[in-house]
Design a protein around this motif. Sequence first.
Motif, PDB file in Angstrom:
ATOM      1  N   ALA A 248       0.847  -1.200   0.000  1.00 19.46           N
ATOM      2  CA  ALA A 248       0.000   0.000   0.000  1.00 19.46           C
ATOM      3  C   ALA A 248       0.877   1.242   0.000  1.00 19.46           C
ATOM      4  CB  ALA A 248      -0.934   0.002   1.208  1.00 19.46           C
ATOM      5  N   PHE A 249       0.252   2.356  -0.378  1.00 17.98           N
ATOM      6  CA  PHE A 249       1.005   3.570  -0.704  1.00 17.98           C
ATOM      7  C   PHE A 249       0.053   4.755  -0.535  1.00 17.98           C
ATOM      8  CE2 PHE A 249       2.620   6.404  -4.198  1.00 17.98           C
ATOM      9  CZ  PHE A 249       3.942   6.513  -3.783  1.00 17.98           C
ATOM     10  N   VAL A 250       0.536   5.843   0.024  1.00 19.82           N
ATOM     11  CA  VAL A 250      -0.302   7.033   0.172  1.00 19.82           C
ATOM     12  C   VAL A 250      -0.213   7.865  -1.106  1.00 19.82           C
ATOM     13  CG1 VAL A 250      -0.684   9.153   1.492  1.00 19.82           C
ATOM     14  CG2 VAL A 250       0.023   7.062   2.663  1.00 19.82           C
ATOM     15  N   ALA A 251      -1.353   8.088  -1.758  1.00 22.13           N
ATOM     16  CA  ALA A 251      -1.357   8.870  -2.993  1.00 22.13           C
ATOM     17  C   ALA A 251      -2.758   9.428  -3.219  1.00 22.13           C
ATOM     18  CB  ALA A 251      -0.944   8.005  -4.188  1.00 22.13           C
ATOM     19  N   MET A 252      -2.806  10.461  -4.072  1.00 19.26           N
ATOM     20  CA  MET A 252      -4.074  11.089  -4.420  1.00 19.26           C
ATOM     21  C   MET A 252      -4.087  11.357  -5.916  1.00 19.26           C
ATOM     22  SD  MET A 252      -6.916  12.311  -3.204  1.00 19.26           S
ATOM     23  CE  MET A 252      -8.264  12.884  -4.207  1.00 19.26           C
ATOM     24  N   LEU A 253      -5.154  10.968  -6.585  1.00 16.78           N
ATOM     25  CA  LEU A 253      -5.309  11.318  -7.996  1.00 16.78           C
ATOM     26  C   LEU A 253      -5.905  12.715  -8.045  1.00 16.78           C
ATOM     27  CD1 LEU A 253      -4.945  10.527 -10.873  1.00 16.78           C
ATOM     28  CD2 LEU A 253      -7.085   9.257 -10.810  1.00 16.78           C
ATOM     29  N   GLY A 254      -5.041  13.713  -8.290  1.00 10.90           N
ATOM     30  CA  GLY A 254      -5.465  15.104  -8.248  1.00 10.90           C
ATOM     31  C   GLY A 254      -5.062  15.863  -9.489  1.00 10.90           C
ATOM     32  N   THR A 255      -3.917  16.554  -9.421  1.00 13.27           N
ATOM     33  CA  THR A 255      -3.461  17.368 -10.554  1.00 13.27           C
ATOM     34  C   THR A 255      -2.276  16.743 -11.278  1.00 13.27           C
ATOM     35  OG1 THR A 255      -1.882  18.659  -9.227  1.00 13.27           O
ATOM     36  CG2 THR A 255      -4.159  19.442  -9.297  1.00 13.27           C
ATOM     37  N   ARG A 272     -15.941   1.816  -5.262  1.00 16.26           N
ATOM     38  CA  ARG A 272     -16.456   3.034  -4.630  1.00 16.26           C
ATOM     39  C   ARG A 272     -15.317   3.989  -4.266  1.00 16.26           C
ATOM     40  NH1 ARG A 272     -22.026   3.284  -1.375  1.00 16.26           N
ATOM     41  NH2 ARG A 272     -22.204   5.523  -1.242  1.00 16.26           N
ATOM     42  N   CYS A 273     -14.393   4.157  -5.209  1.00 15.30           N
ATOM     43  CA  CYS A 273     -13.250   5.039  -4.958  1.00 15.30           C
ATOM     44  C   CYS A 273     -13.626   6.507  -5.111  1.00 15.30           C
ATOM     45  CB  CYS A 273     -12.090   4.691  -5.889  1.00 15.30           C
ATOM     46  SG  CYS A 273     -12.440   4.952  -7.646  1.00 15.30           S
ATOM     47  N   LEU A 274     -14.812   6.787  -5.656  1.00 22.94           N
ATOM     48  CA  LEU A 274     -15.348   8.158  -5.763  1.00 22.94           C
ATOM     49  C   LEU A 274     -14.467   9.076  -6.606  1.00 22.94           C
ATOM     50  CD1 LEU A 274     -16.660   8.611  -2.103  1.00 22.94           C
ATOM     51  CD2 LEU A 274     -17.862   7.697  -4.111  1.00 22.94           C
ATOM     52  N   ILE A 275     -13.726   8.504  -7.557  1.00 21.94           N
ATOM     53  CA  ILE A 275     -12.936   9.320  -8.490  1.00 21.94           C
ATOM     54  C   ILE A 275     -13.849   9.736  -9.644  1.00 21.94           C
ATOM     55  CG2 ILE A 275     -11.032   9.282 -10.157  1.00 21.94           C
ATOM     56  CD1 ILE A 275      -9.603   7.323  -8.234  1.00 21.94           C
ATOM     57  N   PRO A 276     -13.969  11.024  -9.931  1.00 22.39           N
ATOM     58  CA  PRO A 276     -14.842  11.474 -11.025  1.00 22.39           C
ATOM     59  C   PRO A 276     -14.146  11.282 -12.377  1.00 22.39           C
ATOM     60  CG  PRO A 276     -13.817  13.375  -9.984  1.00 22.39           C
ATOM     61  CD  PRO A 276     -13.347  12.162  -9.217  1.00 22.39           C
ATOM     62  N   PHE A 277     -14.202  10.069 -12.894  1.00 21.39           N
ATOM     63  CA  PHE A 277     -13.396   9.699 -14.053  1.00 21.39           C
ATOM     64  C   PHE A 277     -13.651  10.575 -15.284  1.00 21.39           C
ATOM     65  CE2 PHE A 277     -13.344   5.678 -11.618  1.00 21.39           C
ATOM     66  CZ  PHE A 277     -11.978   5.494 -11.556  1.00 21.39           C
ATOM     67  N   THR A 278     -14.851  11.084 -15.427  1.00 18.74           N
ATOM     68  CA  THR A 278     -15.168  11.842 -16.648  1.00 18.74           C
ATOM     69  C   THR A 278     -15.053  13.354 -16.457  1.00 18.74           C
ATOM     70  OG1 THR A 278     -17.523  11.841 -16.086  1.00 18.74           O
ATOM     71  CG2 THR A 278     -16.706  10.033 -17.462  1.00 18.74           C
ATOM     72  N   ALA A 279     -14.707  13.804 -15.251  1.00 20.64           N
ATOM     73  CA  ALA A 279     -14.570  15.246 -15.011  1.00 20.64           C
ATOM     74  C   ALA A 279     -13.337  15.791 -15.728  1.00 20.64           C
ATOM     75  CB  ALA A 279     -14.468  15.512 -13.514  1.00 20.64           C
ATOM     76  N   TYR A 280     -13.301  17.106 -15.896  1.00 20.99           N
ATOM     77  CA  TYR A 280     -12.152  17.784 -16.521  1.00 20.99           C
ATOM     78  C   TYR A 280     -11.800  17.146 -17.867  1.00 20.99           C
ATOM     79  CZ  TYR A 280     -11.897  18.926 -11.551  1.00 20.99           C
ATOM     80  OH  TYR A 280     -12.223  19.302 -10.268  1.00 20.99           O
ATOM     81  N   ASN A 281     -12.819  16.966 -18.688  1.00 22.09           N
ATOM     82  CA  ASN A 281     -12.631  16.343 -20.007  1.00 22.09           C
ATOM     83  C   ASN A 281     -12.021  14.948 -19.914  1.00 22.09           C
ATOM     84  OD1 ASN A 281     -13.747  18.487 -21.383  1.00 22.09           O
ATOM     85  ND2 ASN A 281     -12.163  18.453 -22.962  1.00 22.09           N
ATOM     86  N   ALA A 282     -12.521  14.188 -18.952  1.00 22.47           N
ATOM     87  CA  ALA A 282     -12.112  12.780 -18.781  1.00 22.47           C
ATOM     88  C   ALA A 282     -10.627  12.631 -18.434  1.00 22.47           C
ATOM     89  CB  ALA A 282     -12.451  11.958 -20.018  1.00 22.47           C
TER      90      ALA A 282
END
Length: 598
Positions: A248-255, A272-282
Motif C-alpha cells: 500500500a502507498f499514500v497517494a491522491m489522484l489530483g493534478t 467506490r473510490c469516488l474518483i470522477p473519471f469523466t470530469a475535466y474532459n475525462a
Amino acid sequence: MGHVNLPPSKRSFRQWRLLDLISAAFFGIVILFFLLVFTPLGDSLAASGRQSLLMSGADPMQRQRLVTVVELGQHPQPIDACPADAVDHMPCEDPRRNSQLSREMNFYRERHCPLPEDTPLCLIPPPGGYKIPVQWPESLHKIWHDNMPHNKIAERKGHQGWMKLEGPYFIFPGGGTMFPDGAVQYIEKLGQYIPISGGNLRTALDMGCGVASFGGYLLNEGIVTMSFAPRDSHKSQIQFALERGVPAFVAMLGTRRLPFPAFSFDLVHCSRCLIPFTAYNATYFIEVDRLLRPGGYLVISGPPVEWANQDKEWADLQAVARALCYELIAVDGNTAVWKKPASGPCLPNQNEFGLELCKETDDPSDAWYYKLKKCVSRMSSVKGELAVGQIPKWPDRVKKAPSRAMVMKNGIDVFEADTKRWERRVSYYKNSLNLKLGSSAVRNVMDMNAFFGGFAAALKSDPVWVMNVVPARKPSTLSVIYDRGLIGAYHDWCEPFSTYPRSYDFIHVTGIESLIKHPGSGKKRCNLVDLMVEMDRMLRPEGTVLVRDSPDVIDKVARIARAVRWTATIHQKEPESNGREKILVATKNFWKLPSASH
C-alpha cells in the motif's frame, strides 16, 4: 508643566533603589551563568531549547551545524525524539499545512513537502502501547489495536465488514463497501469475467483501497496489488493496510500523474473510490488508460455504475470508454468490467470529449511531479510487446528480459547479468549475514534504489512483497520492474516518502550516497542525516537496514546509525563480487518515549 522638586530624602531613596535593581540583575545573571554551565539545569534547558529548534526549524544554520556534527560522529547522544503527537507524522502529507492549499482537483491532498530546513530533525516515536507487529499471514486477519489506536474507521465501517475491535486486536473480516460479504466472494464474481487465475494477470492497481482487503486476498491468486488512498486523518486506511502486510502507498489522484510508469498494471480496480473519471474532459480516465497495460482490465464497482440519480455520469463513463475502444465485458449489478484493446487506443476523429493522442515526443512514463495531460498516451512511443497475453505468464515473466529493458544500451545483457548478480548476493545475505530474510519476521520490504528489480526478483519465493523505488533522477527502469511482475514507485530521496511511520520490516539500499547527489556533477542535493532519519521513520522497531556502498560511505553511515539509535555491524561483500563495496547491517532499537513506558 513644571518639574516637581522632591525632598532630598526621597530623591536619595529612589537613586538607591535603582542601584539595588541594577546590582541584583547583574548578580542574577552571574548566578544563572553558573547554573547553566555547571549544573544539570543547563543541560535540561539546552535540550528543551534544542527540541524546540528541531521541531520549529526556526534556525536553519543551527540545524545544519547539528547535521554536520552527526555526520562526523561527534554528536554525544542520539538525535532527539519527536513529541508524542508525531507518532503518525508524514512530512509531505501534513493536513495542517496542506489544508491551506487550493481544493481544485484535490490539489491540497497531494504531496506537498516542507523545505529541508523546515523539516523536524527528530526521531518519530512509536505509540505508547506499541508491540512488534503480528506476523504474516496471521496479520492479514488481525493486528494489535495499540499499534494504531484509531477507532473511527472500525466504528464507521464495521457493518460493511472492513474491520472491528475485538479485545486487544483489530479484526479484518475481509469486507468492503461494495463487497460487505467479503473480498473472496467478490473476487470469485470478477473471475466470471476476468482471468483472475492462471498467471495472465499479475500486477493490479486498487484506487481508493480502504484497508486493502481486495489486494490482500488477490495475493492468493498470485496477483500483487499496489493499493493506494490519500491521507485520511480520521481513518488512516493505508496505515492499517501496511500493518496487515499488504502492499500500500499514500497517494491522491489530483493534478499530477501517479508516480508509476505507463502500461504497467494488468488490472485497475475502483470499488467506490469516488474518483470522477469523466470530469475535466475525462482527465482521470485518461490517467487510468496511461497506467493500464494493453489487453488489461478495468473494473469500476459502485457509483456511477447503474447508480441512482447518476444516469448522466454513467452514460459519460461508457462514452469515454467507447471513445478509447474499450470493450464492455459485463455490467453485473453495480460492477462494470472493461477490457482495454491490445493494440492501443483507436480514437475516432470526432468524440464528444475532444480526446486527442499525445504528441510522439511525450514520454508516457514521465510521472514524478508531472502534471496530468489531457491527451491519450500513444503505444507507439513504447517499443516492444506489452499486452496481456503477449508477455509471459507469472511466474515466468520475473526472469525473462522484457523489451523495455532496452531503455539503456545493451539492456537485455545488463538485465540478465543483474538478475544473476542479485541471486548470488541474496544467497550470501541469507547464508552469511544472519538476516531474517525468508523468515516470518520479514514481510514488508523496500528497495530504495531498485534499478531492474533484481533484489526483489531474488526474493520471489519468500513470504514478502517489495516496494521497488526507482529514484526520479536515475534511468527510468521502473517499467521493466512492472513488466517482470513486480511493483514499485518513482521517488526523489531528497524528500520524505509517502508512507506512514513504521511501515517496513526491511529496507535495502545499494549506492546510498548516489541517492542524494546530482547524477551529472556529483554535488550533494541534500544530506545523508536527513535521509537516514527518514529511513528510521519508515522502519519498524527491531526492523533491519542493509546498505551496500564504498568503505568510506559505509563508515559515514555507521556514524549516523548510532545517532538514529541503530545497532550496526559492517561486513565484507560476498567473495565472488568485484569492486570495493562493504555491507552495513543495522537493527532499529525498540525505544519508547519515557512517558509512554509508565
